[in-house]
Design an enzyme around this catalytic site. Sequence first.
Site: not given
Length: 465
Positions: A127, A129, A131-133, A293
Amino acid sequence: MATILSILGSSYQYLHRLQGLSSMVCQLRVSWVKDAKKQEQMWESQHEQAADKIYFMCSDLGGFFLKIAQLLAKPDMAPAAWVRKLVTLCDQAPATPFGAVQRVLEEELGQTIDEIFETFDEKPLGSASIAQVHKARVKGNKMDVVVKVQHPGIEKLMMTDIRNLQLFALYVQRTDIKFDLYSITKEMETQIGYEFDFKREANAMERIRHFLYENNKKSPVIVPRALRDTVTKKVLVMEYINGIPILSLGDEMARRGINPHGKIAEAAKQNILTSLSRAYGQMILKSGFFHADPHPGNILICDGPEVALLDYGQVKELSDNLRLGYANLVIDIADNNASRVAQSFRELGLHTVAKCENEQQELLRLAQTLFDTKMPAGQTVLQPFADDSSIKKIAVEAFPEELFSVLRTVVLLRGLSVGMGVNYSCAEQWRSMAEEALLASGRLTRDVKRTSRRRASIRSLRAGH
């Protein structure tokens, strides 16, 4: 260290007091102790306490403050205790409860989880900033995938944080640092705004994948494929790539009985950085469209070791003028050509005013600090805003917003290299790519002279032997 945090918005004053006052107290206490080992332990304890306070502040506030943690978790900028604590927020930030994730996913895709997926892990793989996967398996083709789901309400929260930051940047650049921070925060607003559109991210991922796979016999990095029929603004389903987070590389080596400081480990680290650096050199200088990024949470180490580059929410496209202007600057840095840096800065629209006698050398130092990964000899931590730094001696009155993503990418690559114990120059590695880009564009004037001088120098050295 405190001053570098100045661009980080409302956390600035808190962190300034935290570092300033507590460091003064610690320094006083250390001065009463004669044993060097004991002094080191006292400073380490001080850094750990500060790291805990910053960690909980960023974790509790969430939103843009998790981005702050990513910026601070760089071994070339911060004490090791800060890095150890804050780097976990790169991919292990507070997660959204599964019930809320399920609602977002089913609203976006128009079907229930059970209708789309054979299996779906409720516990997220990571997780961050925005979204999370989660790992899942698609029904029908039995394909393992990663499902990226946006945190509910995060866009409004984060954009509010950034606008507050812009106001503070205006204040700081008038009172503390003579650097065009406001332009940087405007670019941050643009770039982070893009991250909330996962359809755009899927397109960017496919474009970069196509470029790297078409222009190399073997792509220097693995780029995931998106499943086009399961992509919306807030949900992105992509192929699952099996690998080890780069943050866990040392632990994995130890598990396999490999000495993390031995020849095998050093060769592996060199190969990893070479692969990443090649990919970025090609994207920035040849394509102009690049992943912006490369923080540790976005890099996996696969068998080989191959490198997988994840998360294409932050990408940047440079105009040809900016891309080729940057190519000139890369060559200047690689050649230590202080006499040409001022011209390259002007071509890029980077306006400076010198407050020192040796302007050319300080401009070169500034270019190296901003746009090269190589650390000065004997240094493991940079202090770009120290009193004797080039940024203090040269005022940067105008910094092109579009160039911020290049700066950020280089700074993150430098953090990775320092963290892995490898000191290398991306400018030296990218020099040949910069020349190729300039030759392909027909901008030969400066390059021909440089290349001729370089070849003449090589011939001279060979003749001397």
